[in-house]
Motif scaffolding. Structure first.
Motif, short mmCIF file in Angstrom:
data_model
loop_
_atom_site.label_atom_id
_atom_site.label_comp_id
_atom_site.label_asym_id
_atom_site.label_seq_id
_atom_site.Cartn_x
_atom_site.Cartn_y
_atom_site.Cartn_z
N ASP A 120 -4.54 6.98 -5.98
CA ASP A 120 -4.44 8.51 -5.85
C ASP A 120 -3.13 8.84 -5.42
OD1 ASP A 120 -7.14 8.81 -6.26
OD2 ASP A 120 -7.85 8.90 -4.38
N ARG A 121 -2.76 10.18 -5.83
CA ARG A 121 -1.60 10.50 -5.16
C ARG A 121 -1.81 11.73 -4.35
NH1 ARG A 121 3.05 10.29 -9.25
NH2 ARG A 121 4.13 9.61 -7.42
N LEU A 122 -0.78 11.73 -3.47
CA LEU A 122 -1.00 13.21 -2.37
C LEU A 122 0.05 14.02 -2.27
CD1 LEU A 122 -2.60 10.85 0.33
CD2 LEU A 122 -3.78 12.34 -0.95
N HIS A 123 -0.05 15.25 -2.00
CA HIS A 123 1.01 16.05 -1.77
C HIS A 123 1.85 16.07 -3.00
CE1 HIS A 123 3.57 18.71 0.62
NE2 HIS A 123 4.66 17.84 0.18
N ASN A 124 0.88 16.51 -4.12
CA ASN A 124 1.81 16.62 -5.18
C ASN A 124 2.62 15.38 -6.12
OD1 ASN A 124 0.79 19.37 -5.69
ND2 ASN A 124 2.26 20.17 -4.57
N GLY A 125 2.12 14.32 -5.55
CA GLY A 125 2.77 13.06 -6.11
C GLY A 125 3.70 12.48 -5.08
N TYR A 126 3.99 13.33 -3.92
CA TYR A 126 5.00 12.83 -2.92
C TYR A 126 4.59 11.38 -2.22
CZ TYR A 126 8.49 13.14 0.93
OH TYR A 126 9.51 12.93 1.44
N PHE A 127 3.29 11.20 -2.18
CA PHE A 127 2.72 9.90 -1.53
C PHE A 127 1.86 9.28 -2.44
CE2 PHE A 127 3.33 12.24 2.46
CZ PHE A 127 4.24 11.56 2.96
N ASP A 128 1.53 7.78 -2.55
CA ASP A 128 0.89 7.05 -3.16
C ASP A 128 -0.11 6.55 -2.21
OD1 ASP A 128 2.15 7.35 -5.97
OD2 ASP A 128 3.70 6.40 -5.07
N VAL A 129 -1.58 6.20 -2.93
CA VAL A 129 -2.50 5.43 -2.08
C VAL A 129 -2.56 4.11 -2.78
CG1 VAL A 129 -4.78 5.36 -1.44
CG2 VAL A 129 -3.94 7.51 -1.27
N GLU A 130 -2.33 3.02 -1.99
CA GLU A 130 -2.37 1.73 -2.71
C GLU A 130 -3.22 0.64 -1.98
OE1 GLU A 130 1.94 0.16 -3.15
OE2 GLU A 130 2.59 2.17 -3.83
N GLU A 131 -3.46 -0.24 -2.60
CA GLU A 131 -4.21 -1.53 -2.00
C GLU A 131 -3.10 -2.23 -0.72
OE1 GLU A 131 -7.25 -2.61 -1.89
OE2 GLU A 131 -7.81 -1.13 -3.67
N PHE A 132 -3.63 -2.31 0.31
CA PHE A 132 -2.70 -2.93 1.34
C PHE A 132 -3.16 -4.39 1.39
CE2 PHE A 132 -2.03 -4.29 5.47
CZ PHE A 132 -0.65 -3.87 5.76
N ILE A 133 -2.05 -5.26 0.81
CA ILE A 133 -2.10 -6.69 0.92
C ILE A 133 -1.21 -6.93 2.24
CG2 ILE A 133 -1.68 -8.93 -0.54
CD1 ILE A 133 -1.85 -6.56 -3.02
N GLN A 134 -2.07 -7.88 2.89
CA GLN A 134 -1.35 -8.57 4.09
C GLN A 134 -0.74 -9.81 3.67
OE1 GLN A 134 -4.38 -9.09 7.06
NE2 GLN A 134 -4.45 -6.79 7.43
#
Length: 98
Positions: free
Chosen positions: A84-98
């Motif tokens: 997903d992209r938020l704020h018209n593509g300003y932010f990305d939602v990514e899997e968090f890998i530790q």
């Protein structure tokens, strides 16, 4: 677990709870909230992320969440998924890998 990023910079774990509630629901990183107008702030709707050492709303990053007039949660963080992209593509939602 999901994270919000911008150009690979970390802006929070989706679902991380803040100390602010609206209608008995804690506001979390990844929620999209509607902020009401106040003396120094224009009304807006935007995503909750981490800026530096505080949880804040995009566009109002200098003001802690607890100092804003939050009217409602427009969209819950629970609907976010990787890619997903938020704020018209300003932010990305990514899997968090530790």
């Amino acid at each position: 677990m999901l994270a919000i990023t911008r150009n690979q910079d970390f802006h929070g774990i989706v679902g991380m709870k803040s100390n602010v509630e609206i209608n008995g629901v804690k506001i979390c990183v990844g929620d999209i909230v509607h902020v009401g107008k106040s003396s120094n702030i224009n009304e807006c709707t935007n995503v909750v992320v981490i800026f530096g050492n505080k949880i804040a709303v995009m566009g109002l990053g200098a003001t802690p969440l607890s100092h804003l007039n939050i009217i409602s949660i427009v969209q819950s963080h629970n609907v976010l998924k990787a890619g997903d992209r938020l704020h018209n593509g300003y932010f990305d939602v990514e899997e968090f890998i530790q």
